[in-house]
Design a protein around this motif. Structure first.
Motif, PDB file in Angstrom:
ATOM      1  N   ASP A  39      42.818  76.367  67.316  1.00 50.93           N
ATOM      2  CA  ASP A  39      43.163  76.339  65.897  1.00 50.93           C
ATOM      3  C   ASP A  39      44.426  77.107  65.528  1.00 50.93           C
ATOM      4  N   ARG A  40      44.549  78.331  66.095  1.00 50.71           N
ATOM      5  CA  ARG A  40      45.691  79.159  65.699  1.00 50.71           C
ATOM      6  C   ARG A  40      47.002  78.523  66.133  1.00 50.71           C
ATOM      7  N   VAL A  41      47.010  77.942  67.326  1.00 48.51           N
ATOM      8  CA  VAL A  41      48.223  77.289  67.814  1.00 48.51           C
ATOM      9  C   VAL A  41      48.490  76.039  66.986  1.00 48.51           C
ATOM     10  N   ALA A  42      47.418  75.291  66.733  1.00 49.66           N
ATOM     11  CA  ALA A  42      47.565  74.056  65.957  1.00 49.66           C
ATOM     12  C   ALA A  42      48.147  74.367  64.582  1.00 49.66           C
ATOM     13  N   HIS A  43      47.670  75.438  63.997  1.00 49.38           N
ATOM     14  CA  HIS A  43      48.132  75.818  62.669  1.00 49.38           C
ATOM     15  C   HIS A  43      49.625  76.139  62.688  1.00 49.38           C
ATOM     16  N   PHE A  44      50.020  76.888  63.681  1.00 46.37           N
ATOM     17  CA  PHE A  44      51.435  77.262  63.847  1.00 46.37           C
ATOM     18  C   PHE A  44      52.315  76.019  63.972  1.00 46.37           C
ATOM     19  N   VAL A  45      51.950  75.133  64.890  1.00 44.93           N
ATOM     20  CA  VAL A  45      52.828  73.981  65.139  1.00 44.93           C
ATOM     21  C   VAL A  45      52.768  72.979  63.995  1.00 44.93           C
ATOM     22  N   LEU A  46      51.613  72.891  63.335  1.00 44.40           N
ATOM     23  CA  LEU A  46      51.489  71.952  62.213  1.00 44.40           C
ATOM     24  C   LEU A  46      52.433  72.359  61.080  1.00 44.40           C
ATOM     25  N   GLU A  47      52.523  73.666  60.852  1.00 45.45           N
ATOM     26  CA  GLU A  47      53.403  74.150  59.790  1.00 45.45           C
ATOM     27  C   GLU A  47      54.849  73.732  60.072  1.00 45.45           C
ATOM     28  N   GLU A  48      55.274  73.892  61.333  1.00 48.59           N
ATOM     29  CA  GLU A  48      56.615  73.478  61.717  1.00 48.59           C
ATOM     30  C   GLU A  48      56.784  71.970  61.596  1.00 48.59           C
ATOM     31  N   ALA A  49      55.763  71.233  62.075  1.00 56.65           N
ATOM     32  CA  ALA A  49      55.876  69.768  62.056  1.00 56.65           C
ATOM     33  C   ALA A  49      55.953  69.253  60.622  1.00 56.65           C
ATOM     34  N   ARG A  50      55.194  69.858  59.728  1.00 52.17           N
ATOM     35  CA  ARG A  50      55.227  69.431  58.319  1.00 52.17           C
ATOM     36  C   ARG A  50      56.611  69.635  57.731  1.00 52.17           C
ATOM     37  N   ARG A  51      57.263  70.728  58.146  1.00 54.78           N
ATOM     38  CA  ARG A  51      58.557  71.076  57.604  1.00 54.78           C
ATOM     39  C   ARG A  51      59.659  70.149  58.127  1.00 54.78           C
ATOM     40  N   LEU A  52      59.508  69.701  59.373  1.00 57.79           N
ATOM     41  CA  LEU A  52      60.635  69.058  60.044  1.00 57.79           C
ATOM     42  C   LEU A  52      60.475  67.565  60.267  1.00 57.79           C
ATOM     43  N   CYS A  53      59.247  67.062  60.231  1.00 58.10           N
ATOM     44  CA  CYS A  53      59.027  65.667  60.609  1.00 58.10           C
ATOM     45  C   CYS A  53      58.897  64.764  59.397  1.00 58.10           C
ATOM     46  N   ASP A  54      59.027  63.447  59.651  1.00 60.24           N
ATOM     47  CA  ASP A  54      58.837  62.469  58.584  1.00 60.24           C
ATOM     48  C   ASP A  54      57.383  62.448  58.156  1.00 60.24           C
ATOM     49  N   SER A  55      56.486  62.652  59.143  1.00 61.15           N
ATOM     50  CA  SER A  55      55.079  62.814  58.785  1.00 61.15           C
ATOM     51  C   SER A  55      54.439  63.668  59.857  1.00 61.15           C
ATOM     52  N   ALA A  56      53.385  64.366  59.474  1.00 55.17           N
ATOM     53  CA  ALA A  56      52.704  65.239  60.438  1.00 55.17           C
ATOM     54  C   ALA A  56      51.254  65.391  60.029  1.00 55.17           C
TER      55      ALA A  56
ATOM     56  N   GLU C 359      29.687  64.046  54.270  1.00 55.45           N
ATOM     57  CA  GLU C 359      30.908  64.336  53.515  1.00 55.45           C
ATOM     58  C   GLU C 359      31.938  65.049  54.386  1.00 55.45           C
ATOM     59  N   GLY C 360      31.458  66.006  55.165  1.00 58.95           N
ATOM     60  CA  GLY C 360      32.370  66.836  55.940  1.00 58.95           C
ATOM     61  C   GLY C 360      33.002  66.118  57.114  1.00 58.95           C
ATOM     62  N   PHE C 361      32.333  65.091  57.629  1.00 53.60           N
ATOM     63  CA  PHE C 361      32.833  64.470  58.860  1.00 53.60           C
ATOM     64  C   PHE C 361      33.206  63.002  58.702  1.00 53.60           C
ATOM     65  N   ALA C 362      33.322  62.550  57.459  1.00 54.16           N
ATOM     66  CA  ALA C 362      33.765  61.175  57.249  1.00 54.16           C
ATOM     67  C   ALA C 362      35.175  61.022  57.790  1.00 54.16           C
ATOM     68  N   ARG C 363      35.396  59.925  58.470  1.00 54.22           N
ATOM     69  CA  ARG C 363      36.688  59.681  59.110  1.00 54.22           C
ATOM     70  C   ARG C 363      37.772  59.510  58.054  1.00 54.22           C
ATOM     71  N   GLU C 364      38.871  60.191  58.257  1.00 53.39           N
ATOM     72  CA  GLU C 364      40.015  59.961  57.365  1.00 53.39           C
ATOM     73  C   GLU C 364      41.049  59.203  58.163  1.00 53.39           C
ATOM     74  N   GLU C 365      41.292  57.973  57.748  1.00 56.38           N
ATOM     75  CA  GLU C 365      42.283  57.191  58.479  1.00 56.38           C
ATOM     76  C   GLU C 365      43.667  57.543  57.975  1.00 56.38           C
ATOM     77  N   GLY C 366      44.443  58.192  58.793  1.00 53.26           N
ATOM     78  CA  GLY C 366      45.790  58.536  58.367  1.00 53.26           C
ATOM     79  C   GLY C 366      46.819  57.940  59.306  1.00 53.26           C
ATOM     80  N   GLU C 367      47.907  57.460  58.737  1.00 53.93           N
ATOM     81  CA  GLU C 367      49.010  56.992  59.568  1.00 53.93           C
ATOM     82  C   GLU C 367      49.774  58.212  60.076  1.00 53.93           C
ATOM     83  N   ILE C 368      50.236  58.131  61.283  1.00 55.28           N
ATOM     84  CA  ILE C 368      51.054  59.248  61.774  1.00 55.28           C
ATOM     85  C   ILE C 368      52.506  58.960  61.460  1.00 55.28           C
TER      86      ILE C 368
END
Lengths: 376, 334, 368
Positions: A39-56, C359-368
Motif C-alpha cells: 500500500d505505501r509504495v502504491a500510494h507513493f507511485v499513484l500520487e506521481e502517476a496522477r500528477r504526470l499521466c493522462d490517466s492513472a 458495497e465495499g467490493f463491487a467492481r469498478e470498471e475503470g479505463e486506464i
C-alpha cells in the motif's frame, strides 16, 4: 532512538515530486512494502502517476497503472513498462504466549541471512521495530553451529512481554520487512555511488518508471513517438502470485519492458562462469531465464541502441531466476517482452548492493527502447 | 506428400525453444496451399486456418509444437569453453559427448567437466568445445545468448521404424501437414486451426496465448508419448507399432472423456489400430489448451516413441500413419 | 428456557441436515478429470433449488442462485468438486489391474484398501498387500505402479478389458462412520463436504436476503492441475468478489500447531499474499460480529488452494480463503467435525447476505 530518515522526512514535507535519481531510489526503497502489503509504495507511485499521466488508477489488488499517450491515435503501439512494488519480507504466523512472533517468509529468502537482523513489523497503518532472534551460540550444540537456523526456528522480538500486549498492536497475518541501513548510510564506496539497502529489488525499477514518466510528460510536445505507454507498478511478484498477470491481461500490450534487479555473483572466489554480470558494467539484458525466453529482435535492438547512444549495457551470462515477464509474455494473445535489469549483489537481503551508474543505464536504455519500439 | 520425407525435412532444421523461425518458415510454405490463411503471433506460433462456409461455425484447434530441447550460451571461459544453460528437459547423460550445432551453424562437442560422473551431470558441469583455443577465438563464432541443439539426423531402421532426432515433435508437425493436405478441398462444417506452437519444451508457454486468441470449442494435441515395451521400462500399456495412442492422461492433463470415447469409436469403426494411453509423467500442450480462457474440450492423439529426448528417438511410421488416419476420420465424423 | 431448548434443537436439526447432504454429495464419484460423469446426479440433487445449473467443457459445475435484482453484484463461492482416485493403466490376467494415482495419494495407506472400479460395470476390488514372505529386506513402500487392484476370481483378461479398459477411474469405497462428539469419518470430504455446506447455506436463504447473485462453482481438476478449473470459472463469471472454501489440515498429535488448525473450534481464515487482505479482514469482522468461531491462519506465500488462481482470474478478483478443519487428509477415512460444518454454514450465510461486502467490493470498471 533512530530519527526518521531524511527521505521519509522529505516525502512527508514535500511529497515525492522533487526527489530524483538516487534520492528517488532511496525514498522508494525505504518504504514498507512486503508482498501482499504494498500500500505505501502504491500510494507513493499513484500520487506521481496522477500528477504526470493522462490517466492513472490503482486496481483492487493494489496494482498502479498510469498511461501517457503520445502521437497519432491511429498509429499508437501499446507498450507496457513494468516494475514490481513488493519486496521480500515476512508474514507473522503466530503470537506466542510470551509475546514473541513467529513468521514465514514472503519470497525466496536464504535462512543464513536472517538471524540477528533488524526488522519493521506491522501493516499499512502501524509499524514497530523488532529484531529477528535465535538461540545464542552458547546454547547451540556443536553440530548446530555448522548450519543456518531454519526460519521456523527463528522469532521476532518486538519487546512485547505477553500475547495480550502483542495482540493489541499486531495480528496474525501482519507483515515484516528488513529495516533501513544503520545511520542512514544508503550509499558507500569510494565515490559514494554504491547503494546499500533493502528492497532495491525492485524499487530501482519503480524509480526508473517514475523518471521515464516525468521525461515523457516533460518532453511530450517534442517527442515524435506514436505510443500508448503504460507505467505498471505491479504487486506480489516475489511469491509468484503476480499482479502483473492481471495488469497485462487488462492492458493487452504489444510490447513489454520489465525493469528488474538481477542477482549477480561478481565477488572473489566465484568461478567466472557464475559471475552473471558485473556491478558497474551497465544494465543487464537477459536472453532467457527460468520463466521467459526473451524476444530476439528486442534483445538485438537493445544492444544496437546502447551502442548508438553510448549507454553501457551487458548481457546476462547465466540462465537463472525469473520475473514478471514470465507471466506477461504468455498473457492474452502473447506479448513481445524484454527484461532490463540492474545488476544487484546480495539480492533479497537487508543489504542489496547496486551501483548508481547501472541504475542510470537502465533508465537510459528504457527510454531508448521506447524510441526503438516506435520504429519496429 | 510422403510422411517420412516430410518428417526428415522438418527434423533437419534446428528449432530450439524460443528460436523457432527456420522451421516455422518451412512449415508455413508447406501448409499454405492447403489452408485459407496463415499467420504468426507475437510469440511466434504459426496459425493456419481452414475456414468453413458456415456462419458462426465451431472451432477445432489442432496443435503440435515446433520447438525442440536445446542449449543457450551463458558464458565463454578464458580457455574457450562455451558454457550453456538448458532449454527444456535435456537428458545430459544422453546428450553428452555428442555433436551439437549452433544457430549460426557452428559445430561443437558437448562435453562434461572431467571430474564429474554421468549421474551428477548438471548444465553447470557441461561445456561445448567448438575448437577454439581461447575466449577471443571462441567469441568470433559464438555470442552469449546463441542457441545450440544436438545434431539432427533421421534414419530408417528395420521394418517401418525410424530413428533420430528431434522426432519430438516434428512428427506431430508432419502429421498436421499431412492432415491439412488430405483435408484440402474437403468442405467441413467447422473451422480448423492448425497451430504449430512454440516453447512447449520449456513449459507449454506458446500454446496458451494461441488458445486464448482462438478460443476453440475442441482442442486436440499431437505430440509424442512414451512406451512400456523396452527392457526394464516403467510399466506402460503402450507399445511401438501398437497404433495411434489416444491420450487418457499425462502428468499435466486428464483428457475429456467424450473426446476419448469419440476417438476410440472412430478407430474401431475405421479399423485404425489404436491404444489407450495413460502416461504417468511428462506434460503436453493439451493442458494449456484445456485450461485457458473459459476452457476447451481437450484431447490428444499421441505418437508412441521410444527414448524421448535422446539422439535416437525412435518411432514406427505405421503408428504415424494411423495417427493421421485417426485424426482425419475423427474430423470427418464431427 | 423453553426457547433456548428449541434453539438448540434447531441447531441439531441443521447439523443433521448438513451431515445428510454432505454424505449424499461425497458419495458421488467425482475423480479428478472425470467430473462430467457426475453432472446428472449433481444436477438432480440441486436443480430445484437453483436458478441455473451449468457444466462447462472441462467439468466445472456452476450453480447460480439469483437474488432477483438487476445489476446486483456477482458473488462466487468456490469449492472444488473433484476428488483423488486412481486410473487403470493395464489389465492383467487373473482379475488384476494396474493403476496410477490421480492426485496426491499416500502410498502408506493404499495396501488393503477397498476400492470400486468405475468401468462399464461397477466392480468391487481390494488393493493387494504384499505377503510377508514376498517382501524383500528393505521396508520401502512399493511405488504406485507396482500396486495391484484385485477384482476377484473368474475374469479373463479379455473379459476384464471390456469392462475396465485402460483409463477407467477407480475410487476408494464410500463408507461413512459417526464418531463421538459429532465427528464424521469417511472418504471425499475433501472437498465436497465444503461444496455441500455451501449449497445448503445459500439455498437456506430467501433470494431477497442475498446481497447479490451467488455463483457456487463446484470446480474441477483442483487435485491434478496446477491452475484448476476454478480459474476458468472466475474468468467466465468475472465475480465482484469470491470465497474459496477448501479443507484445511487439522491439529493432530504428530503435527505442529503452526502447520495446522484446531478441530471443533470453527473455520479457518487464511492470511496470505495470494488473497485479498481487505476482504479477509472484513470476513474476520463478520465472524466476530456473528460470534462465528474461527482461527486466523497465516499462509504467507500461497494458500495452496484455488484462491491463488481465482485471485488473478477475470481481471483480478478479491478473494478470501476459508478452511474446514479436516484430519487424515487424502485417505478413505477423513475426519471432520459437524460443529465446524455448522460454523462454516453460518459464515457462508453471513458472507452472501452482507450488504457491506456487496458495497465495499463491487467492481469498478475503470479505463486506464
Amino acid at each position: 532512538m533512530r530519527s526518521m530518515n531524511p527521505y521519509h522526512r522529505h516525502i512527508l514535507n514535500n511529497g515525492p515530486a522533487e526527489l530524483e535519481d538516487i534520492s528517488l531510489v532511496v525514498a522508494l526503497a525505504s518504504l514498507f512494502g512486503p508482498t501482499g502489503c504494498e500500500d505505501r509504495v502504491a500510494h507513493f507511485v499513484l500520487e506521481e502517476a496522477r500528477r504526470l499521466c493522462d490517466s492513472a488508477s490503482c486496481d483492487r489488488m493494489g496494482n498502479v497503472v498510469g498511461r501517457i499517450s503520445l502521437g497519432d491515435p491511429q498509429k499508437r503501439k501499446r507498450v507496457m513498462l513494468s516494475a514490481h512494488t513488493d519486496e521480500v519480507g515476512f508474514m507473522i504466523e503466530e503470537i506466542k504466549s510470551d509475546g514473541m512472533l513467529t513468521f514465514g517468509c514472503l519470497g525466496g529468502m536464504d535462512p543464513a541471512i536472517l538471524a540477528g537482523k533488524r526488522v519493521l513489523v506491522g501493516n499499512e497503518k502501524t509499524l514497530i521495530n523488532g529484531v529477528i532472534c535465535s538461540k545464542a551460540i552458547h546454547h547451540k550444540k556443536k553440530s548446530e553451529r555448522d548450519s543456518a537456523v531454519d526460519s521456523d526456528k527463528l522469532y521476532i522480538d518486538a519487546g512485547f512481554t505477553s500475547r495480550e500486549e502483542a495482540e493489541a498492536e499486531i495480528s496474525v497475518g501482519d507483515f515484516a520487512t528488513f529495516d533501513e541501513p544503520a545511520d542512514n548510510s544508503f550509499t558507500f564506496g569510494r565515490d559514494g555511488q554504491t547503494l546499500k539497502m533493502k528492497a532495491l529489488d525492485d524499487r530501482m525499477g519503480c524509480a526508473v518508471l517514475i523518471e521515464l514518466m516525468r521525461k515523457l510528460n516533460r518532453e511530450r510536445e517534442s517527442l515524435s513517438l506514436d505510443l500508448d505507454v503504460y507505467f505498471c507498478f505491479t504487486v506480489r511478484e516475489e511469491t509468484g502470485c503476480s499482479g502483473a498477470i492481471v495488469v497485462s491481461e487488462k492492458i493487452a500490450p504489444d510490447f513489454a519492458l520489465v525493469f528488474e534487479s538481477t542477482a549477480v555473483g561478481d565477488i572473489p572466489d566465484a568461478p567466472s562462469e557464475k559471475r552473471v554480470a558485473e556491478l558497474g558494467g551497465g544494465a543487464v539484458i537477459s536472453v532467457a531465464d527460468r520463466s521467459t525466453i526473451y524476444d530476439a529482435e528486442l534483445i538485438d535492438t537493445a544492444f544496437k541502441v546502447a551502442k548508438k547512444n553510448g549507454i553501457p549495457l551487458q548481457v546476462k551470462r547465466y540462465l537463472s531466476g525469473g520475473n514478471d515477464a514470465g507471466h506477461i509474455h504468455k498473457s492474452g494473445v502473447g506479448v513481445r517482452s524484454l527484461a532490463i535489469s540492474v545488476p544487484t549483489r546480495y539480492l533479497h537481503s537487508p543489504t542489496c548492493v547496486a551501483h548508481c551508474e547501472d541504475y542510470r543505464s537502465a533508465r537510459a536504455i528504457g527510454f531508448a527502447m521506447l524510441e526503438a519500439i516506435n520504429e519496429i | 506428400m510422403n510422411l517420412y520425407a516430410t518428417l526428415k525435412r522438418l527434423c533437419l532444421i534446428s528449432s530450439p525453444s524460443g528460436r523457432e523461425g527456420a522451421v516455422r518458415e518451412e512449415i508455413s510454405s508447406i501448409i499454405s496451399p492447403f489452408v485459407d490463411s496463415v499467420s504468426v503471433d507475437s510469440l511466434g506460433n504459426l496459425i493456419a486456418l481452414k475456414k468453413s462456409r458456415t456462419e458462426g461455425a465451431k472451432k477445432v484447434m489442432l496443435c503440435a509444437h515446433m520447438d525442440e530441447i536445446g542449449f543457450i550460451v551463458n558464458s565463454i571461459g578464458e580457455d574457450g569453453a562455451v558454457r550453456v544453460g538448458t532449454l527444456g528437459g535435456i537428458r545430459l547423460a544422453a546428450a553428452s559427448y555428442t555433436k551439437v550445432i549452433s544457430q549460426r551453424g557452428v559445430k561443437g562437442a558437448l562435453c562434461a567437466n572431467a571430474d564429474v560422473q554421468p549421474a551428477d551431470y548438471k548444465a553447470d558441469t557441461m561445456y561445448i568445445d567448438i575448437g577454439a583455443k581461447n575466449k577471443r577465438e571462441a567469441e568470433r563464432y559464438v555470442k552469449i545468448g546463441d542457441t545450440f541443439v544436438c545434431e539432427p539426423s533421421l534414419s530408417k531402421l528395420c521394418f517401418s521404424r525410424v530413428c533420430g532426432r528431434p522426432i519430438d515433435d516434428r512428427v506431430g508437425c508432419a502429421v498436421l501437414l499431412e492432415l491439412a493436405e488430405r483435408l484440402s478441398g474437403v468442405e467441413l462444417s467447422f473451422d480448423v486451426y492448425f497451430v504449430f506452437s512454440v516453447q512447449e519444451e520449456v513449459g507449454c508457454r506458446g500454446s496458451k496465448p494461441a488458445t486464448f486468441a482462438i478460443s476453440p470449442d475442441i482442442a486436440i494435441c499431437f505430440d509424442v508419448t512414451a512406451t512400456g515395451d523396452t527392457p526394464s521400462a516403467k510399466p506402460m500399456a503402450c507399445a511401438l507399432g501398437g497404433g495411434a495412442a489416444i491420450k487418457i492422461k499425462d502428468n499435466s492433463v486428464i483428457c475429456h472423456e467424450d473426446i476419448v470415447k469419440a476417438l476410440c469409436k472412430v478407430a474401431e469403426a475405421e479399423k485404425i489400430p489404436y491404444q489407450r494411453e495413460v502416461l504417468t509423467f511428462g506434460g503436453t500442450d493439451t493442458s494449456s489448451m484445456q485450461l485457458t480462457g473459459c476452457g476447451a474440450m481437450a484431447g490428444a492423439i499421441s505418437i508412441p516413441m521410444r527414448y524421448v529426448h535422446s539422439g535416437v528417438e525412435t518411432c514406427d511410421m505405421k503408428d504415424v500413419a494411423a495417427c493421421v488416419s485417426l485424426a482425419e476420420k475423427y474430423l470427418l465424423s464431427l | 428456557m423453553a426457547s433456548e431448548e428449541k434453539f438448540d434443537k434447531d441447531i441439531e436439526n441443521i447439523k443433521f441436515q448438513l451431515q445428510n447432504e454432505i454424505i449424499k454429495l461425497c458419495s458421488i464419484a467425482t475423480v479428478s478429470g472425470f467430473e462430467s460423469r457426475a453432472t446428472e446426479k449433481v444436477s438432480s440433487m440441486y436443480r430445484d433449488r437453483l436458478d441455473s445449473f451449468y457444466c462447462d467443457a472441462v467439468g466445472n459445475h456452476i450453480l447460480l442462485r439469483s437474488c432477483g435484482r438487476k445489476d446486483a453484484v456477482k458473488i462466487m463461492i468456490d469449492a472444488h468438486l473433484d476428488e483423488i482416485g486412481f486410473v487403470v493403466t493395464e489389465v492383467l490376467d487373473g482379475g488384476f489391474l494396474r493403476i496410477a494415482n490421480i492426485g496426491g495419494i499416500d502410498r502408506a495407506i493404499i495396501q488393503g484398501a477397498e476400492v470400486t472400479v468405475l468401468g462399464d460395470e461397477t466392480l468391487h476390488g481390494v488393493i493387494a498387500s504384499t505377503p510377508p514372505h514376498l517382501k524383500g529386506d528393505d521396508d520401502k513402500l512399493p511405488t504406485i505402479d507396482k500396486a495391484l487392484v484385485d477384482v476377484g476370481l473368474g475374469y479373463s483378461k479379455e473379459e476384464l478389458e471390456k469392462i475396465a479398459c485402460v483409463g477407467t477411474p477407480v475410487i476408494f469405497d464410500k463408507t461413512y462412520t459417526s464418531l463421538k462428539n459429532g465427528r464424521l469419518a469417511g472418504p471425499s470430504f475433501d472437498n465436497k463436504a465444503c461444496g455441500a455446506i455451501a449449497i445448503c447455506a445459500v439455498t437456506s436463504l430467501e433470494p431477497s436476503e442475498l446481497a447479490g447473485d451467488v455463483y457456487i462453482t463446484l470446480s474441477c481438476r483442483e487435485e491434478t492441475a496446477s491452475r484448476g478449473g476454478a480459474y476458468l470459472c472466475a474468468n467466465r463469471i468475472s465475480p465482484d468478489y469470491a470465497m474459496v472454501i477448501d479443507v484445511n489440515l487439522a491439529n493432530a498429535p504428530d503435527v505442529s500447531e503452526r502447520e495446522s488448525v484446531p478441530m471443533g473450534e470453527g473455520i479457518s481464515i487464511s492470511y496470505s499474499s495470494s488473497t485479498s487482505r481487505a476482504l479477509t479482514r472484513e470476513c474476520a469482522r463478520l465472524c466476530k460480529e456473528g460470534e462465528i468461531p474461527f482461527t486466523p491462519k497465516a499462509e504467507p506465500s500461497s494458500t495452496g488452494t484455488n484462491a491463488v488462481a481465482v485471485n488473478i482470474a477475470g481481471g483480478g478478483v478479491p478473494v478470501v480463503d476459508v478452511g474446514l478443519p479436516l484430519r487424515n487428509m487424502h485417505t478413505y477415512n477423513e475426519i471432520i467435525a459437524l460443529d465446524d460444518c455448522y460454523s462454516l454454514y453460518r459464515f457462508i450465510r453471513a458472507f452472501v447476505t452482507s450488504r457491506e461486502l456487496a458495497e465495499g467490493f463491487a467492481r469498478e470498471e475503470g479505463e486506464i
